[in-house]
Design a protein around this motif. Structure first.
Motif, mmCIF file in Angstrom:
data_model
loop_
_atom_site.group_PDB
_atom_site.id
_atom_site.type_symbol
_atom_site.label_atom_id
_atom_site.label_comp_id
_atom_site.label_asym_id
_atom_site.label_seq_id
_atom_site.Cartn_x
_atom_site.Cartn_y
_atom_site.Cartn_z
ATOM 1 N N ILE A 1 2.356 15.344 -4.527
ATOM 2 C CA ILE A 1 1.240 16.190 -4.959
ATOM 3 C C ILE A 1 0.799 15.807 -6.367
ATOM 4 O O ILE A 1 -0.394 15.641 -6.644
ATOM 5 C CB ILE A 1 1.640 17.681 -4.904
ATOM 6 C CG1 ILE A 1 1.876 18.109 -3.449
ATOM 7 C CG2 ILE A 1 0.558 18.546 -5.554
ATOM 8 C CD1 ILE A 1 2.471 19.499 -3.313
ATOM 9 N N ALA A 2 1.777 15.637 -7.272
ATOM 10 C CA ALA A 2 1.466 15.290 -8.657
ATOM 11 C C ALA A 2 0.860 13.901 -8.763
ATOM 12 O O ALA A 2 -0.060 13.667 -9.556
ATOM 13 C CB ALA A 2 2.730 15.381 -9.512
ATOM 14 N N GLU A 3 1.350 12.967 -7.939
ATOM 15 C CA GLU A 3 0.832 11.600 -7.975
ATOM 16 C C GLU A 3 -0.623 11.554 -7.525
ATOM 17 O O GLU A 3 -1.447 10.829 -8.109
ATOM 18 C CB GLU A 3 1.693 10.707 -7.079
ATOM 19 C CG GLU A 3 1.420 9.219 -7.209
ATOM 20 C CD GLU A 3 0.235 8.743 -6.384
ATOM 21 O OE1 GLU A 3 -0.411 7.764 -6.794
ATOM 22 O OE2 GLU A 3 -0.038 9.358 -5.341
ATOM 23 N N LYS A 4 -0.962 12.353 -6.510
ATOM 24 C CA LYS A 4 -2.342 12.395 -6.033
ATOM 25 C C LYS A 4 -3.274 12.954 -7.113
ATOM 26 O O LYS A 4 -4.359 12.418 -7.363
ATOM 27 C CB LYS A 4 -2.431 13.257 -4.764
ATOM 28 C CG LYS A 4 -3.829 13.311 -4.176
ATOM 29 C CD LYS A 4 -3.837 14.131 -2.898
ATOM 30 C CE LYS A 4 -5.234 14.191 -2.291
ATOM 31 N NZ LYS A 4 -5.251 14.999 -1.036
ATOM 32 N N THR B 1 6.516 6.342 -5.427
ATOM 33 C CA THR B 1 5.845 7.511 -4.831
ATOM 34 C C THR B 1 4.519 7.153 -4.163
ATOM 35 O O THR B 1 4.255 7.621 -3.046
ATOM 36 C CB THR B 1 5.629 8.595 -5.899
ATOM 37 O OG1 THR B 1 6.889 8.933 -6.476
ATOM 38 C CG2 THR B 1 5.020 9.848 -5.287
ATOM 39 N N PRO B 2 3.636 6.343 -4.782
ATOM 40 C CA PRO B 2 2.402 5.957 -4.083
ATOM 41 C C PRO B 2 2.682 5.240 -2.761
ATOM 42 O O PRO B 2 1.920 5.384 -1.805
ATOM 43 C CB PRO B 2 1.710 5.025 -5.083
ATOM 44 C CG PRO B 2 2.216 5.452 -6.413
ATOM 45 C CD PRO B 2 3.653 5.835 -6.173
ATOM 46 N N ASN C 1 2.855 5.425 3.303
ATOM 47 C CA ASN C 1 3.568 5.523 4.579
ATOM 48 C C ASN C 1 3.048 6.699 5.400
ATOM 49 O O ASN C 1 2.765 6.572 6.605
ATOM 50 C CB ASN C 1 5.072 5.732 4.342
ATOM 51 C CG ASN C 1 5.760 4.475 3.835
ATOM 52 O OD1 ASN C 1 5.238 3.379 3.980
ATOM 53 N ND2 ASN C 1 6.922 4.649 3.240
ATOM 54 N N ARG C 2 2.926 7.843 4.764
ATOM 55 C CA ARG C 2 2.511 9.069 5.469
ATOM 56 C C ARG C 2 1.036 9.028 5.861
ATOM 57 O O ARG C 2 0.638 9.669 6.826
ATOM 58 C CB ARG C 2 2.805 10.272 4.586
ATOM 59 C CG ARG C 2 4.301 10.401 4.305
ATOM 60 C CD ARG C 2 4.654 11.621 3.515
ATOM 61 N NE ARG C 2 6.113 11.671 3.292
ATOM 62 C CZ ARG C 2 6.784 12.774 3.068
ATOM 63 N NH1 ARG C 2 6.163 13.937 3.008
ATOM 64 N NH2 ARG C 2 8.086 12.740 2.875
ATOM 65 N N LEU D 1 3.038 -2.007 -6.655
ATOM 66 C CA LEU D 1 3.367 -1.424 -5.348
ATOM 67 C C LEU D 1 2.572 -0.138 -5.153
ATOM 68 O O LEU D 1 2.383 0.604 -6.112
ATOM 69 C CB LEU D 1 4.862 -1.125 -5.251
ATOM 70 C CG LEU D 1 5.819 -2.310 -5.338
ATOM 71 C CD1 LEU D 1 7.262 -1.816 -5.356
ATOM 72 C CD2 LEU D 1 5.610 -3.282 -4.181
ATOM 73 N N PRO D 2 2.098 0.102 -3.914
ATOM 74 C CA PRO D 2 2.151 -0.799 -2.757
ATOM 75 C C PRO D 2 1.130 -1.931 -2.870
ATOM 76 O O PRO D 2 0.142 -1.804 -3.579
ATOM 77 C CB PRO D 2 1.798 0.137 -1.588
ATOM 78 C CG PRO D 2 0.898 1.170 -2.208
ATOM 79 C CD PRO D 2 1.424 1.386 -3.600
ATOM 80 N N SER D 3 1.417 -3.023 -2.154
ATOM 81 C CA SER D 3 0.479 -4.140 -2.053
ATOM 82 C C SER D 3 0.349 -4.507 -0.579
ATOM 83 O O SER D 3 1.361 -4.653 0.119
ATOM 84 C CB SER D 3 0.982 -5.355 -2.838
ATOM 85 O OG SER D 3 0.807 -5.183 -4.223
ATOM 86 N N THR D 4 -0.894 -4.631 -0.114
ATOM 87 C CA THR D 4 -1.119 -4.877 1.307
ATOM 88 C C THR D 4 -1.920 -6.156 1.535
ATOM 89 O O THR D 4 -2.757 -6.536 0.714
ATOM 90 C CB THR D 4 -1.872 -3.706 1.958
ATOM 91 O OG1 THR D 4 -3.095 -3.468 1.237
ATOM 92 C CG2 THR D 4 -1.032 -2.446 1.936
ATOM 93 N N PHE D 5 -1.652 -6.799 2.694
ATOM 94 C CA PHE D 5 -2.302 -8.051 3.063
ATOM 95 C C PHE D 5 -2.603 -8.012 4.562
ATOM 96 O O PHE D 5 -1.684 -7.800 5.363
ATOM 97 C CB PHE D 5 -1.404 -9.249 2.758
ATOM 98 C CG PHE D 5 -0.965 -9.328 1.321
ATOM 99 C CD1 PHE D 5 -1.626 -10.138 0.418
ATOM 100 C CD2 PHE D 5 0.129 -8.581 0.871
ATOM 101 C CE1 PHE D 5 -1.221 -10.207 -0.911
ATOM 102 C CE2 PHE D 5 0.546 -8.645 -0.449
ATOM 103 C CZ PHE D 5 -0.139 -9.461 -1.348
#
Length: 357
Positions: free
Chosen positions: A147-150, A264-265, A270-271, A331-335
């Motif tokens: 929640i705090a990260e968002k 946390t991000p 994931n969710r 992180l995260p890093s996506t490809f």
């Protein structure tokens, strides 16, 4: 009270004004700092350099005589109590008043006035952002951290938007250049590209343009977009060996997500992906997570907690071979990799994934 005064000598012509340096007498007077307090005056732009040093006398005063071209960016530094004040020196008077309540009031030329107005307008947002960061630090469990990260991310975007808007409105003067330099370290690629376009459209070639170009080159060098995805053979959470070339062969696309249990991000990602996975899979898009966790138990615990249904691999440590091959720095890093083995998208957001459905 700290008072800074600058006196500019009159020049014969605008051309001479640009070429000739101006002498400035600067006086500092502080009620908060004791006699003997050390003072440092820096010329900040385009290269930081120490102009002079001094100390407060028995009357809590210190005077400097500076000769420089105007306008110019300086900073005044003192310690105990700490002060680092940006000064945009122009013709006329510039004063810095440090009250007994430690509040700083700065008055000066047009550019100084614009800067102070901007800082006052953005201050409430920055306070909210800092508070969200503190809330994240104090959070005791994952749900509170998510929640705090968002909230932290939303406020960070608002602060960045305000900063970019101010730079754009001052792209033709010293403030635009100075603040670009000042905030450059935290700039993302999309912001850097906008800044490059703003300066280029006005024919602005200066020190900050070079800084922008240099940082963009570094980021672009690390991008794999349009390049062959580095092959790997990693261990899955069930202990099986999994090769990227086999995944590419069996799917239309492979989405690789680098993450860690302590990120946390990443846990939020994931969710967010979980409800989309079934549809992604049905369209030939396989999702593969690669953890950089050095502790296998924490990795497995996070996978179970987040109820991740897709393939889980591990490349322990942010400095492991696979992580380095993909130039993962955050992180995260996506490809997203196509059937020919090329990276067709990088650093995808959830909205980008939804567009694939």
């Amino acid at each position: 009270m700290i008072i800074v005064t600058t006196t500019a000598f009159s020049l014969l012509s605008a051309k001479a004004q640009q070429a000739k340096k101006v002498s400035m007498d600067i006086e500092f007077n502080s009620a908060l700092h004791p006699a003997g307090t050390k003072l440092k005056l820096y010329r900040e732009w385009p290269k930081r350099s120490l102009v002079d040093t001094g100390s407060l006398d028995a009357l809590h005063q210190c005077k400097f005589h500076v000769t420089d071209s105007l306008p110019a960016v300086f900073t005044l530094e003192t310690r105990k109590p700490f002060l680092n004040q940006t000064i945009i020196l122009e013709k006329g008077l510039c004063s810095i008043v440090l009250g007994a309540d430690a509040q700083v009031l700065v008055k000066g030329g047009l550019l100084q006035t614009r800067l102070e107005q901007h800082l006052q307008q953005i201050k409430p947002l920055e306070k909210e952002w800092a508070a969200a960061g503190n809330q994240y630090t104090k959070a005791k469990d994952l749900e509170e951290k998510l929640i705090a990260e968002k909230e932290n991310r939303v406020l960070a975007e608002k602060v960045q938007f305000a900063r970019m808007a101010f730079i754009k409105n001052n792209i033709d003067n010293l403030l635009g250049e100075w603040l670009t330099h000042h905030y450059l370290y935290g700039m993302q690629q999309k912001d850097l590209q906008m800044l490059k376009n703003w300066f280029s459209s006005r024919g602005k070639k200066n020190a900050v343009s070079k800084e922008i170009e240099d940082k963009l080159q570094i980021l672009e060098h690390n991008l794999l977009l349009g390049k062959k995805a580095p092959l790997f053979n990693l261990t899955s959470i069930t202990g099986d060996a999994v090769a990227l070339d086999q995944l590419i062969k069996n799917n239309k696309y492979v989405l690789i997500d680098f993450w860690a249990s302590w990120c946390t991000p990443c846990r939020a990602t994931n969710r967010n992906i979980a409800p989309l996975y079934k549809d992604l899979k049905s369209r030939g898009i396989e999702v593969v997570s690669i953890s950089v966790d050095e502790n296998n138990e924490l990795w497995k615990k996070a996978v179970k907690s987040d109820q991740i249904p897709w393939l889980q691999l591990i490349s322990p440590s942010i400095k492991s071979r696979t992580v380095m091959d993909y130039h993962v720095s955050t992180l995260p890093s996506t490809f997203l990799i196509d059937r020919d083995g090329f990276v067709v998208k990088q650093n995808m957001e959830i909205d980008d994934l939804k567009k694939l459905l």
